[in-house]
Motif scaffolding. Structure first.
Motif, PDB file in Angstrom:
ATOM      1  N   ARG A  79     -26.314   8.556   1.425  1.00  0.00           N
ATOM      2  CA  ARG A  79     -24.696   8.634   2.894  1.00  0.00           C
ATOM      3  C   ARG A  79     -25.636   8.451   3.972  1.00  0.00           C
ATOM      4  N   GLU A  80     -26.589   8.547   4.287  1.00  0.00           N
ATOM      5  CA  GLU A  80     -26.815   7.835   5.505  1.00  0.00           C
ATOM      6  C   GLU A  80     -27.291   5.933   5.082  1.00  0.00           C
ATOM      7  N   ARG A  81     -27.721   5.925   3.800  1.00  0.00           N
ATOM      8  CA  ARG A  81     -27.861   4.683   3.529  1.00  0.00           C
ATOM      9  C   ARG A  81     -27.125   3.292   3.822  1.00  0.00           C
ATOM     10  N   LEU A  82     -25.951   4.530   3.084  1.00  0.00           N
ATOM     11  CA  LEU A  82     -24.362   3.453   3.171  1.00  0.00           C
ATOM     12  C   LEU A  82     -23.690   3.799   4.456  1.00  0.00           C
ATOM     13  N   PRO A 172     -18.314   3.462  10.126  1.00  0.00           N
ATOM     14  CA  PRO A 172     -18.812   3.787   9.051  1.00  0.00           C
ATOM     15  C   PRO A 172     -19.491   5.076   8.929  1.00  0.00           C
ATOM     16  N   GLU A 173     -18.353   6.658   9.392  1.00  0.00           N
ATOM     17  CA  GLU A 173     -19.266   7.382   9.088  1.00  0.00           C
ATOM     18  C   GLU A 173     -17.434   8.143   8.505  1.00  0.00           C
ATOM     19  N   GLN A 174     -16.597   7.346   8.820  1.00  0.00           N
ATOM     20  CA  GLN A 174     -15.130   7.306   7.639  1.00  0.00           C
ATOM     21  C   GLN A 174     -14.727   6.708   6.273  1.00  0.00           C
ATOM     22  N   ILE A 175     -15.806   5.287   6.492  1.00  0.00           N
ATOM     23  CA  ILE A 175     -15.816   4.276   5.502  1.00  0.00           C
ATOM     24  C   ILE A 175     -16.457   5.127   4.110  1.00  0.00           C
ATOM     25  N   VAL A 176     -18.166   5.683   4.814  1.00  0.00           N
ATOM     26  CA  VAL A 176     -18.208   6.357   3.247  1.00  0.00           C
ATOM     27  C   VAL A 176     -17.628   7.557   3.153  1.00  0.00           C
ATOM     28  N   ALA A 177     -17.492   7.932   3.878  1.00  0.00           N
ATOM     29  CA  ALA A 177     -16.755   9.890   3.495  1.00  0.00           C
ATOM     30  C   ALA A 177     -15.331   9.171   1.878  1.00  0.00           C
ATOM     31  N   ILE A 178     -14.685   8.006   2.546  1.00  0.00           N
ATOM     32  CA  ILE A 178     -13.696   7.926   1.456  1.00  0.00           C
ATOM     33  C   ILE A 178     -14.418   7.079   0.135  1.00  0.00           C
TER      34      ILE A 178
ATOM     35  N   ILE B 175      -7.965   2.081  -7.616  1.00  0.00           N
ATOM     36  CA  ILE B 175      -7.188   2.247  -6.003  1.00  0.00           C
ATOM     37  C   ILE B 175      -6.878   3.810  -5.584  1.00  0.00           C
ATOM     38  N   VAL B 176      -6.182   4.258  -6.611  1.00  0.00           N
ATOM     39  CA  VAL B 176      -5.698   5.421  -6.100  1.00  0.00           C
ATOM     40  C   VAL B 176      -7.066   6.615  -6.361  1.00  0.00           C
ATOM     41  N   ALA B 177      -7.691   6.430  -7.220  1.00  0.00           N
ATOM     42  CA  ALA B 177      -9.167   6.775  -8.046  1.00  0.00           C
ATOM     43  C   ALA B 177      -9.844   6.536  -6.850  1.00  0.00           C
ATOM     44  N   ILE B 178     -10.693   6.084  -6.474  1.00  0.00           N
ATOM     45  CA  ILE B 178     -10.893   5.719  -4.891  1.00  0.00           C
ATOM     46  C   ILE B 178     -10.541   7.061  -3.777  1.00  0.00           C
ATOM     47  N   LEU B 179      -9.394   5.877  -3.488  1.00  0.00           N
ATOM     48  CA  LEU B 179      -8.896   7.210  -2.460  1.00  0.00           C
ATOM     49  C   LEU B 179      -8.972   8.824  -3.069  1.00  0.00           C
ATOM     50  N   LEU B 180      -8.361   9.458  -4.003  1.00  0.00           N
ATOM     51  CA  LEU B 180      -8.770  10.316  -3.744  1.00  0.00           C
ATOM     52  C   LEU B 180      -9.383  11.392  -4.316  1.00  0.00           C
ATOM     53  N   ASP B 181     -10.693  10.293  -5.047  1.00  0.00           N
ATOM     54  CA  ASP B 181     -11.076  11.147  -5.562  1.00  0.00           C
ATOM     55  C   ASP B 181     -13.463  11.185  -5.112  1.00  0.00           C
ATOM     56  N   GLY B 182     -13.026   8.945  -4.511  1.00  0.00           N
ATOM     57  CA  GLY B 182     -14.276   8.422  -4.086  1.00  0.00           C
ATOM     58  C   GLY B 182     -15.203   7.989  -5.303  1.00  0.00           C
ATOM     59  N   LEU B 183     -15.919   7.433  -5.167  1.00  0.00           N
ATOM     60  CA  LEU B 183     -16.847   7.129  -5.805  1.00  0.00           C
ATOM     61  C   LEU B 183     -18.275   7.504  -6.310  1.00  0.00           C
ATOM     62  N   ALA B 184     -18.409   9.111  -6.358  1.00  0.00           N
ATOM     63  CA  ALA B 184     -19.949   9.227  -5.914  1.00  0.00           C
ATOM     64  C   ALA B 184     -19.151  10.786  -7.630  1.00  0.00           C
ATOM     65  N   VAL B 185     -19.792  11.324  -8.307  1.00  0.00           N
ATOM     66  CA  VAL B 185     -20.185  12.267  -9.401  1.00  0.00           C
ATOM     67  C   VAL B 185     -19.942  13.403  -8.695  1.00  0.00           C
ATOM     68  N   PRO B 186     -18.805  13.768  -8.710  1.00  0.00           N
ATOM     69  CA  PRO B 186     -17.904  15.187  -8.014  1.00  0.00           C
ATOM     70  C   PRO B 186     -19.417  16.512  -8.601  1.00  0.00           C
ATOM     71  N   THR B 187     -20.072  17.391  -7.377  1.00  0.00           N
ATOM     72  CA  THR B 187     -20.237  18.663  -7.847  1.00  0.00           C
ATOM     73  C   THR B 187     -19.549  19.450  -7.484  1.00  0.00           C
ATOM     74  N   THR B 188     -20.460  20.867  -7.484  1.00  0.00           N
ATOM     75  CA  THR B 188     -19.722  22.405  -6.899  1.00  0.00           C
ATOM     76  C   THR B 188     -19.535  21.296  -5.427  1.00  0.00           C
ATOM     77  N   ASN B 189     -19.065  22.129  -5.013  1.00  0.00           N
ATOM     78  CA  ASN B 189     -18.007  22.138  -3.531  1.00  0.00           C
ATOM     79  C   ASN B 189     -19.116  22.093  -2.636  1.00  0.00           C
ATOM     80  N   GLU B 190     -20.267  22.981  -2.920  1.00  0.00           N
ATOM     81  CA  GLU B 190     -21.336  23.218  -2.176  1.00  0.00           C
ATOM     82  C   GLU B 190     -22.824  21.744  -1.890  1.00  0.00           C
ATOM     83  N   ASP B 191     -22.921  21.419  -3.215  1.00  0.00           N
ATOM     84  CA  ASP B 191     -23.684  20.720  -3.925  1.00  0.00           C
ATOM     85  C   ASP B 191     -23.193  19.088  -3.787  1.00  0.00           C
TER      86      ASP B 191
END
Lengths: 194, 194
Positions: A79-82, A172-178, B175-191
């Motif tokens: 996340r920080e690299r991105l 940048p933080e918003q972009i990477v979070a999205i 577009i909607v998948a990026i918007l809602l879920d992002g591109l990282a593999v979802p893990t648990t809420n904490e992780d």
């Protein structure tokens, strides 16, 4: 001062002036900013337009940006690299958009003129640099790193452009979070579909 | 045929021709496509340019798009509502980008000329329509619906523009998948943090 150094010093002095005054900049202003006589400019450049062109070539040059991307600390979390990469790329785009605006240009110059490389090649290089920066964390993505790089570039472009973003650029933080998390509240893996 | 109907019929016939031939379109082509005599055009429009302007005004008119967004079935899940909205907005943008390209324009016309409303007002209306479409599902987002609407617009813009997207446009589902879920593999809420 060797001619190459003099050339660099003149471009460095001219760059902020061109960003402010566009092609209305004068060689007198450039000479003053560089701390040299006006005539010295003409020992290196045939005319003022050539100085402006050299500034354009420099602003479009992808190499400094690619070096900054390559220098991002691989020890940082993904996340920080991105976020760092996004800062670097937003910086470049702000310069490019600012220069085009100052010159009253609407799109980048054609490659034959002042661009060091065609836009596609530059964008390919940026995508490759971002994918490289993802590195082994690709396994934590649900798409290949190259696709994340493509989407990051698209978000940065429209999220940085003053007109496209309606004056509400993304940071940048918003972009990477999205990019990584999306905007839905994460639930459990099973109950993710909205 | 009443003058208003004739006007509409001429614009409808001219629209695809202007998209293809730009301002090089002829009144003869338009008359043929509309199935009327060339002189009939000049009973409604002073000249060819006025027909082209009428087409531009129509393509930029946000109302049909807003009506389509308002008509999206609120009974569908959020993800499907947003995918449908993305289709509608990509459709409009493709028309706008295609028209600008056909006319050799680089940016939209100034509001005073052919646009029914200033771009900011149009974008505000689209954002409001998207936020309205999110409705009570706003509680399932980690940002206000207005911000999701802003980000969706940015993703659609750069993900649809043929040059910005480097000829690799994003489709509505992406577009909607990026918007809602992002591109990282979802893990648990904490992780979740990468």
């Amino acid at each position: 001062m060797a001619p190459a150094e003099r050339r660099t010093a003149i471009i460095d002095a001219a760059r902020p002036l061109v960003m402010r005054h566009g092609s209305g900049v004068t060689t007198r202003q450039i000479a003053e900013a560089a701390g040299i006589a006006e005539g010295t400019i003409f020992r290196v450049f045939p005319d003022k337009d050539s100085v402006v062109q050299a500034v354009v070539t420099e602003v479009f040059d992808p190499d400094p940006t690619l070096r900054e991307l390559a220098a991002v600390d691989r020890g940082l979390p993904l996340r920080e690299r991105l976020t760092r990469a996004t800062e670097v790329l937003q910086d470049r785009l702000s310069q490019v958009f600012g220069l085009l605006d100052a010159l009253g240009w609407i799109r980048p110059p054609e490659p034959e003129e002042q661009r060091p490389q065609p836009p596609q090649a530059i964008n390919d290089a940026f995508r490759a640099a971002i994918a490289d920066l993802v590195g082994p964390d690709e396994s934590r993505l649900r798409v290949p790193a190259a696709e994340l790089a493509h989407v990051l570039r698209l978000l940065i472009f429209s999220g940085t452009h003053p007109m496209i973003s309606d004056g509400r650029p993304l940071n940048p933080e918003q972009i990477v979070a999205i990019l990584l998390d999306g905007l839905a509240v994460p639930t459990t893996n099973e109950d993710r579909a909205c």
